[in-house]
Design a protein around this motif. Structure first.
Motif, PDB file in Angstrom:
ATOM      1  N   ASP A   1      -1.608   6.224  -5.546  1.00 22.93           N
ATOM      2  CA  ASP A   1      -2.700   7.183  -5.741  1.00 22.93           C
ATOM      3  C   ASP A   1      -2.272   8.239  -6.750  1.00 22.93           C
ATOM      4  OD1 ASP A   1      -4.326   6.351  -3.198  1.00 22.93           O
ATOM      5  OD2 ASP A   1      -2.274   6.686  -2.492  1.00 22.93           O
TER       6      ASP A   1
ATOM      7  N   HIS B   1      -1.061  10.941  -2.205  1.00 26.59           N
ATOM      8  CA  HIS B   1      -2.337  10.495  -1.623  1.00 26.59           C
ATOM      9  C   HIS B   1      -3.304  11.634  -1.324  1.00 26.59           C
ATOM     10  CE1 HIS B   1      -5.125   9.387   1.624  1.00 26.59           C
ATOM     11  NE2 HIS B   1      -5.194   8.242   0.974  1.00 26.59           N
TER      12      HIS B   1
ATOM     13  N   LYS C   1      -7.780   9.487  -7.401  1.00 28.34           N
ATOM     14  CA  LYS C   1      -8.254  10.293  -6.265  1.00 28.34           C
ATOM     15  C   LYS C   1      -9.188  11.387  -6.780  1.00 28.34           C
ATOM     16  CE  LYS C   1      -6.454   8.653  -2.450  1.00 28.34           C
ATOM     17  NZ  LYS C   1      -7.435   7.908  -1.668  1.00 28.34           N
TER      18      LYS C   1
ATOM     19  N   GLU D   1       0.169  -0.655  -4.651  1.00 28.61           N
ATOM     20  CA  GLU D   1      -0.936   0.301  -4.759  1.00 28.61           C
ATOM     21  C   GLU D   1      -0.371   1.714  -4.717  1.00 28.61           C
ATOM     22  OE1 GLU D   1      -4.237   2.877  -3.022  1.00 28.61           O
ATOM     23  OE2 GLU D   1      -2.192   2.568  -2.309  1.00 28.61           O
TER      24      GLU D   1
ATOM     25  N   HIS E   1       0.827  -1.206   0.000  1.00 26.80           N
ATOM     26  CA  HIS E   1       0.000   0.000   0.000  1.00 26.80           C
ATOM     27  C   HIS E   1       0.866   1.262   0.000  1.00 26.80           C
ATOM     28  CE1 HIS E   1      -2.697   2.847   2.414  1.00 26.80           C
ATOM     29  NE2 HIS E   1      -3.290   2.702   1.245  1.00 26.80           N
TER      30      HIS E   1
ATOM     31  N   GLU F   1      -5.051   4.056  -7.878  1.00 26.00           N
ATOM     32  CA  GLU F   1      -6.281   4.638  -7.333  1.00 26.00           C
ATOM     33  C   GLU F   1      -6.440   6.058  -7.839  1.00 26.00           C
ATOM     34  OE1 GLU F   1      -6.915   4.748  -3.014  1.00 26.00           O
ATOM     35  OE2 GLU F   1      -8.545   6.168  -3.395  1.00 26.00           O
TER      36      GLU F   1
HETATM   37 CA    CA Z   1      -5.035   4.543  -2.033  1.00 30.41          CA
END
Ligand code: CA
Ligand code: G3P
Length: 249
Positions: free
Chosen positions: A35, A48, A115, A33, A6, A113
């Motif tokens: 962002d 993030h 955002k 992972e 992560h 991901e």
């Molecule tokens: Ca994330």
């Protein structure tokens, strides 16, 4: 249990940095992972929070910095011989340069991901899908977002992509997957609120958490009981301590 690092190995390195991704890329993890957000000049950067305040020495919204300005910000990392060291907010291209060889040689996956919940970043879905295609990384990418609109859009326009829906509640993830063709459920580990989930879906269930701590990792980090999670149907975990789990302790 499949392990995803992560924000990279973000207990031992600053989150979402090339150092945290490089550490993770050396582990036998399923994936990493990260962002993404857009700068003022519409460059995709890996960070993030919508603001730079927590992770850099700057202040303000990512969307208000040009790439050059955000690159000038410092992220403090491990000191060398007592001297402070700094790293930068990476672009997604820098991350692809680092990780593509590992994707190709070891099948490493990358969960990107989007955002897009607090700042919408119109068009980011098209931009990232186009870039992934240009890099030949399609089959190594899993997209996710807490903004269901981003997932609906990306699956409608690019049905071939692999995308997971992020919610706190597993029930909401499941309901979404019954309406839209997503490829995985990404619920919060403390909200596995569907009894007998395996009677309801065959999709991967990848849990995330808010309990693990981040770099500089001075306090002990929470450890999850994988057997207990697997009994609840969980297949994958996003963890800050991929390095700990991969060490076999
Ligand atoms: Ca994330
Ligand atoms: O995708 C799992 C996890 O990253 C979601 O939460 O806040 O760490 O982006 P967050």
């Amino acid at each position: 249990m499949k392990i995803w690092a992560h924000r990279g190995c973000c207990y031992t390195w600053p989150e979402n940095t090339l150092q945290s991704f490089e550490a993770a890329s050396k582990l036998p993890v399923t994936g990493i992972e990260l962002d993404i957000q857009l700068t003022k000049d519409r460059k995709m950067v890996v960070i993030h929070d919508e603001k730079v305040d927590r992770t850099t020495n700057g202040k303000g919204w990512v969307k208000d910095f040009t790439l050059e300005e955000i690159k000038a910000l410092k992220i403090e990392t491990h000191p060398v011989n007592g001297e402070k060291q700094y790293t930068q907010v990476p672009t997604i291209e820098e991350v692809f340069t680092l990780l593509k060889p590992v994707c190709l040689s070891k099948g490493l996956l990358i969960n990107i991901e989007l955002k897009t919940s607090e700042v919408r970043y119109e068009g980011i879905e098209d931009m990232i899908v186009a870039l992934v295609k240009e890099w030949g990384l399609d089959k190594y990418i899993v997209y996710s977002s807490f903004n269901p609109d981003s997932i609906v859009l990306i699956k409608q326009k690019y049905p071939y992509v692999n995308a997971g829906i992020l919610y706190d509640s597993e029930k909401l993830c499941l309901e979404f997957s019954q309406k839209y063709p997503v490829n995985a459920l990404h619920p919060y580990v403390e909200m596995l609120d569907v009894p007998d989930i395996r009677e309801k879906t065959d999709l991967p269930i990848r849990v995330w958490n808010e309990e693990e701590i981040f770099y500089p990792g001075k306090e002990p980090c929470k450890h999850y009981d994988f057997e207990a999670l697997e009994k609840l149907g969980v297949t994958d975990i996003f963890t800050n301590i991929a390095d700990y789990y991969c060490s076999g302790k």
